[in-house]
Scaffold this motif. Structure first.
Motif, PDB file in Angstrom:
ATOM      1  N   ALA A  82       0.837  -1.200   0.000  1.00  0.00           N
ATOM      2  CA  ALA A  82       0.000   0.000   0.000  1.00  0.00           C
ATOM      3  C   ALA A  82       0.872   1.251   0.000  1.00  0.00           C
ATOM      4  O   ALA A  82       0.708   2.150  -0.837  1.00  0.00           O
ATOM      5  CB  ALA A  82      -0.928  -0.013   1.212  1.00  0.00           C
TER       6      ALA A  82
ATOM      7  N   ASP B 249       8.764   3.272   8.086  1.00  0.00           N
ATOM      8  CA  ASP B 249       8.250   1.973   8.527  1.00  0.00           C
ATOM      9  C   ASP B 249       8.900   1.647   9.864  1.00  0.00           C
ATOM     10  O   ASP B 249      10.087   1.906  10.063  1.00  0.00           O
ATOM     11  CB  ASP B 249       8.536   0.863   7.510  1.00  0.00           C
TER      12      ASP B 249
ATOM     13  N   ASN C 160       4.618  -7.205   4.728  1.00  0.00           N
ATOM     14  CA  ASN C 160       4.540  -8.654   4.917  1.00  0.00           C
ATOM     15  C   ASN C 160       4.989  -9.436   3.690  1.00  0.00           C
ATOM     16  O   ASN C 160       5.168 -10.650   3.752  1.00  0.00           O
ATOM     17  CB  ASN C 160       3.119  -9.064   5.298  1.00  0.00           C
TER      18      ASN C 160
ATOM     19  N   PRO D  25       4.220 -17.546   3.198  1.00  0.00           N
ATOM     20  CA  PRO D  25       4.304 -17.652   1.733  1.00  0.00           C
ATOM     21  C   PRO D  25       3.465 -16.614   1.007  1.00  0.00           C
ATOM     22  O   PRO D  25       2.287 -16.452   1.299  1.00  0.00           O
ATOM     23  CB  PRO D  25       3.741 -19.051   1.459  1.00  0.00           C
ATOM     24  N   HIS D  26       4.061 -15.936   0.058  1.00  0.00           N
ATOM     25  CA  HIS D  26       3.358 -14.930  -0.743  1.00  0.00           C
ATOM     26  C   HIS D  26       3.416 -15.301  -2.220  1.00  0.00           C
ATOM     27  O   HIS D  26       4.483 -15.252  -2.830  1.00  0.00           O
ATOM     28  CB  HIS D  26       3.954 -13.551  -0.492  1.00  0.00           C
ATOM     29  N   ILE D  27       2.267 -15.613  -2.776  1.00  0.00           N
ATOM     30  CA  ILE D  27       2.174 -15.999  -4.186  1.00  0.00           C
ATOM     31  C   ILE D  27       1.344 -14.948  -4.901  1.00  0.00           C
ATOM     32  O   ILE D  27       0.210 -14.661  -4.503  1.00  0.00           O
ATOM     33  CB  ILE D  27       1.521 -17.393  -4.331  1.00  0.00           C
TER      34      ILE D  27
ATOM     35  N   ASP E 230       8.698   4.554  14.103  1.00  0.00           N
ATOM     36  CA  ASP E 230       7.281   4.355  14.417  1.00  0.00           C
ATOM     37  C   ASP E 230       6.543   5.677  14.274  1.00  0.00           C
ATOM     38  O   ASP E 230       6.932   6.682  14.882  1.00  0.00           O
ATOM     39  CB  ASP E 230       7.140   3.809  15.852  1.00  0.00           C
ATOM     40  N   TYR E 231       5.485   5.648  13.493  1.00  0.00           N
ATOM     41  CA  TYR E 231       4.697   6.854  13.255  1.00  0.00           C
ATOM     42  C   TYR E 231       4.290   7.531  14.553  1.00  0.00           C
ATOM     43  O   TYR E 231       4.337   8.762  14.678  1.00  0.00           O
ATOM     44  CB  TYR E 231       3.461   6.464  12.434  1.00  0.00           C
TER      45      TYR E 231
ATOM     46  N   ARG F  69      -4.403  -3.369   3.835  1.00  0.00           N
ATOM     47  CA  ARG F  69      -5.110  -4.453   4.505  1.00  0.00           C
ATOM     48  C   ARG F  69      -5.458  -4.128   5.956  1.00  0.00           C
ATOM     49  O   ARG F  69      -6.507  -4.485   6.460  1.00  0.00           O
ATOM     50  CB  ARG F  69      -4.211  -5.696   4.409  1.00  0.00           C
TER      51      ARG F  69
ATOM     52  N   TYR G 250      -7.543  -8.403   2.052  1.00  0.00           N
ATOM     53  CA  TYR G 250      -7.037  -8.135   0.708  1.00  0.00           C
ATOM     54  C   TYR G 250      -5.892  -9.076   0.344  1.00  0.00           C
ATOM     55  O   TYR G 250      -4.994  -9.305   1.145  1.00  0.00           O
ATOM     56  CB  TYR G 250      -6.415  -6.749   0.685  1.00  0.00           C
TER      57      TYR G 250
ATOM     58  N   MET H 257      -2.505  -9.315  -2.320  1.00  0.00           N
ATOM     59  CA  MET H 257      -1.552  -8.270  -2.720  1.00  0.00           C
ATOM     60  C   MET H 257      -2.066  -7.450  -3.898  1.00  0.00           C
ATOM     61  O   MET H 257      -1.952  -6.222  -3.907  1.00  0.00           O
ATOM     62  CB  MET H 257      -0.209  -8.908  -3.103  1.00  0.00           C
TER      63      MET H 257
HETATM   64  P1  FAD Z   1       1.565  -4.627   5.136  1.00  0.00           P
HETATM   65  O1  FAD Z   1       2.332  -5.475   4.206  1.00  0.00           O
HETATM   66  O2  FAD Z   1       1.174  -5.172   6.460  1.00  0.00           O
HETATM   67  O3  FAD Z   1       2.404  -3.270   5.357  1.00  0.00           O
HETATM   68  C1  FAD Z   1       2.087  -2.353   6.383  1.00  0.00           C
HETATM   69  C2  FAD Z   1       3.393  -1.778   6.858  1.00  0.00           C
HETATM   70  O4  FAD Z   1       3.081  -0.716   7.770  1.00  0.00           O
HETATM   71  C3  FAD Z   1       4.238  -2.780   7.644  1.00  0.00           C
HETATM   72  O5  FAD Z   1       5.526  -2.863   7.076  1.00  0.00           O
HETATM   73  C4  FAD Z   1       4.274  -2.207   9.066  1.00  0.00           C
HETATM   74  O6  FAD Z   1       5.515  -2.411   9.704  1.00  0.00           O
HETATM   75  C5  FAD Z   1       4.035  -0.736   8.811  1.00  0.00           C
HETATM   76  N1  FAD Z   1       3.467  -0.055   9.970  1.00  0.00           N
HETATM   77  C6  FAD Z   1       2.354  -0.383  10.661  1.00  0.00           C
HETATM   78  N2  FAD Z   1       2.178   0.472  11.697  1.00  0.00           N
HETATM   79  C7  FAD Z   1       3.197   1.358  11.645  1.00  0.00           C
HETATM   80  C8  FAD Z   1       3.577   2.472  12.451  1.00  0.00           C
HETATM   81  N3  FAD Z   1       2.880   2.827  13.531  1.00  0.00           N
HETATM   82  N4  FAD Z   1       4.679   3.146  12.117  1.00  0.00           N
HETATM   83  C9  FAD Z   1       5.435   2.796  11.031  1.00  0.00           C
HETATM   84  N5  FAD Z   1       5.122   1.747  10.252  1.00  0.00           N
HETATM   85  C10 FAD Z   1       4.012   1.038  10.547  1.00  0.00           C
HETATM   86  N6  FAD Z   1      -1.504 -12.043  -0.623  1.00  0.00           N
HETATM   87  C11 FAD Z   1      -1.461 -12.574  -1.866  1.00  0.00           C
HETATM   88  O7  FAD Z   1      -1.854 -11.927  -2.830  1.00  0.00           O
HETATM   89  N7  FAD Z   1      -0.955 -13.842  -2.066  1.00  0.00           N
HETATM   90  C12 FAD Z   1      -0.484 -14.604  -1.043  1.00  0.00           C
HETATM   91  O8  FAD Z   1      -0.028 -15.733  -1.261  1.00  0.00           O
HETATM   92  C13 FAD Z   1      -0.535 -14.060   0.275  1.00  0.00           C
HETATM   93  N8  FAD Z   1      -0.094 -14.796   1.313  1.00  0.00           N
HETATM   94  C14 FAD Z   1      -0.146 -14.253   2.582  1.00  0.00           C
HETATM   95  C15 FAD Z   1       0.333 -15.022   3.621  1.00  0.00           C
HETATM   96  C16 FAD Z   1       0.326 -14.517   4.913  1.00  0.00           C
HETATM   97  C17 FAD Z   1       0.817 -15.370   6.038  1.00  0.00           C
HETATM   98  C18 FAD Z   1      -0.172 -13.202   5.149  1.00  0.00           C
HETATM   99  C19 FAD Z   1      -0.180 -12.633   6.543  1.00  0.00           C
HETATM  100  C20 FAD Z   1      -0.646 -12.428   4.105  1.00  0.00           C
HETATM  101  C21 FAD Z   1      -0.636 -12.947   2.797  1.00  0.00           C
HETATM  102  N9  FAD Z   1      -1.089 -12.202   1.712  1.00  0.00           N
HETATM  103  C22 FAD Z   1      -1.054 -12.747   0.440  1.00  0.00           C
HETATM  104  C23 FAD Z   1      -1.635 -10.830   1.887  1.00  0.00           C
HETATM  105  C24 FAD Z   1      -0.551  -9.758   1.688  1.00  0.00           C
HETATM  106  O9  FAD Z   1       0.454  -9.920   2.677  1.00  0.00           O
HETATM  107  C25 FAD Z   1      -1.205  -8.398   1.853  1.00  0.00           C
HETATM  108  O10 FAD Z   1      -2.295  -8.229   0.971  1.00  0.00           O
HETATM  109  C26 FAD Z   1      -0.231  -7.233   1.582  1.00  0.00           C
HETATM  110  O11 FAD Z   1       1.083  -7.510   1.961  1.00  0.00           O
HETATM  111  C27 FAD Z   1      -0.753  -6.047   2.368  1.00  0.00           C
HETATM  112  O12 FAD Z   1       0.026  -4.901   2.101  1.00  0.00           O
HETATM  113  P2  FAD Z   1      -0.160  -3.624   3.007  1.00  0.00           P
HETATM  114  O13 FAD Z   1       0.810  -2.615   2.520  1.00  0.00           O
HETATM  115  O14 FAD Z   1      -1.593  -3.256   3.091  1.00  0.00           O
HETATM  116  O15 FAD Z   1       0.204  -4.100   4.496  1.00  0.00           O
END
Ligand code: FAD
Ligand code: UDP
Length: 364
Positions: free
Chosen positions: A13, A32, A40, A57-59, A215-216, A338, A345, A347
């Protein structure tokens, strides 16, 4: 600190928003709290040199051409179709349930039409379909539900199928043919050099500064910014004023097996009924890496720890809606991702949401 846009979170995101806004001419500061980019989806080499996904695992899979094309600016791809087996009654059987699953489990020899007729006999029609239990009973009936879904779901969520919204189990289809792919999307690929390399290129822009280990909530009073993009948990942003939104966590147990070339025949094996973990994934299947040994991960679901999954059920939706109202009143902050949108959601969906959100900010 001074910037046009502050982005909290360097996952999909945050990084997608950062790139779009940087290309629109904004100065962007991405922070971050972790010590790496990618959220993640971050991947890295373990001590033995195997490329692993520390957060499970992320696919990558999507039907959206716009999304694969946009990401293709930052990576080449490796074709990969994920396959999963479930350990049930002493056998390893395809999940999603397909013709092979049913024939092997029940010692049958049905063709496609036979499987469709068999499912029609065992299914328990439900109307309306509200919960994940409704979804599963409606499509495969009680025995398959109990063998493949009930135990796995109890472990994964700490809840019964009947306590979760329909969308959770609806992620897993039922098939009458022999297709044993976990996903059937048009585009199924892994980033050729890994996710982290893709994120690195995405964030490599003169208008983007990345600051890790930040940390924010520790810096929010000190950053002068016109707009903030927040991708962390929405309840934390508002100091939990309506109470905590439930997020499910996982503990990952990584293991390297130096003398084992392959641990299992497919990328992931699910354990719906045995063990405290839900599944084992062997990374070399996903990444195509050639290595003498192999690395695997077991996922142990738990309540405490990093928030990984929103928990889709009606009362949580209601609580989220209250936070969403507060979010909508904040013209100076965009909530995306997410955790911030409290949506289960994948990815590609996060990329889509971030492209839209950043487009709106850029046009403001
Ligand atoms: P995130 O990746 O969670 O990023 C949010 C970031 O914000 C993090 O790095 C966190 O450290 C940071 N953050 C939070 N709070 C603060 C703060 N206060 N200050 C500073 N930084 C902060 N999706 C698929 O499409 N295929 C898959 O196979 C798949 N497998 C998955 C397997 C697992 C075990 C999990 C948990 C998820 C999986 N997903 C998969 C979903 C995928 O991980 C998410 O859709 C995607 O990574 C979400 O992105 P995001 O940026 O919204 O959140
Ligand atoms: N599920 C199940 N048995 C399985 C696979 C999935 O009961 O063998 C259910 C379970 O509730 C799980 C949901 O379907 O949480 C979604 O599965 P998916 O593999 O999409 O979960 P994720 O990869 O997001 O953890």
């Amino acid at each position: 600190m001074k910037t046009d846009v502050l982005i909290v979170g360097a996952g999909f995101a945050g990084s997608v928003c950062a790139r779009v806004l940087a290309e629109a001419g904004r100065k962007v500061l991405v922070i971050d709290k972790r010590n790496h980019i990618g959220g993640n989806a971050y991947d890295t080499y373990d001590d033995q040199g195997v490329l692993i996904h520390p957060y499970g695992p992320h696919i990558f899979h999507t039907n959206a051409k716009r999304i694969i094309e946009w990401l293709s600016r930052f990576t080449d791809w490796r074709f990969y179709e994920h396959r999963v087996l479930a350990s049930v009654d002493g056998q390893l059987l395809p999940i999603p349930i397909n013709r092979t699953t049913i024939n092997r489990l029940y010692g049958l020899n049905l063709d496609e039409a036979g499987v469709a007729a068999w499912l029609e006999r065992v299914r328990e029609p439900r109307d309306p379909i509200r919960t994940s239990e409704d979804v599963v009973l409606n499509s495969v009936g009680r025995d398959l539900c109990d063998k493949f879904f009930r135990g796995y779901t109890r472990k994964q969520w700490g809840l019964d199928l009947s306590e979760l919204s329909a969308g959770v189990a609806a992620r897993i289809p039922t098939r009458t043919n022999e297709d044993d792919r976990y996903f059937t999307d048009t585009y199924q690929f892994m980033p050729r050099d890994g996710y982290t390399a893709m994120f690195r290129r995405m964030l490599d822009h003169p208008n983007i500064t990345v600051q890790l280990n930040t940390d924010y909530f520790a810096v929010r009073g000190y950053v002068q910014t016109i707009h903030t993009v927040y991708t962390g948990p929405i309840d934390a942003f508002f100091d939990y004023c309506y109470g905590r939104l439930p997020y499910r966590s996982l503990r990952f147990e990584h293991q390297h097996l130096p003398d084992t070339e392959w641990y299992q025949s497919v990328g992931t094996v699910n354990y719906p009924n045995d063990h405290a973990y839900t599944r084992i994934t062997e990374f070399k299947h996903l990444t195509g890496q050639i290595h003498r040994g192999t690395s695997i991960v077991r996922e142990f679901p738990c309540d405490e720890g990093e928030p990984y999954y929103p928990v889709p059920r009606p009362e949580n939706e209601l609580l989220f809606k209250r936070y969403e109202e507060l979010a909508q009143a904040r013209q100076d902050v965009t909530f995306v991702g997410r955790l911030a949108q409290y949506r289960y959601y994948n990815m590609d969906q996060v990329v889509g949401a971030a492209l839209n959100a950043a487009g709106e900010i850029a046009n403001d």
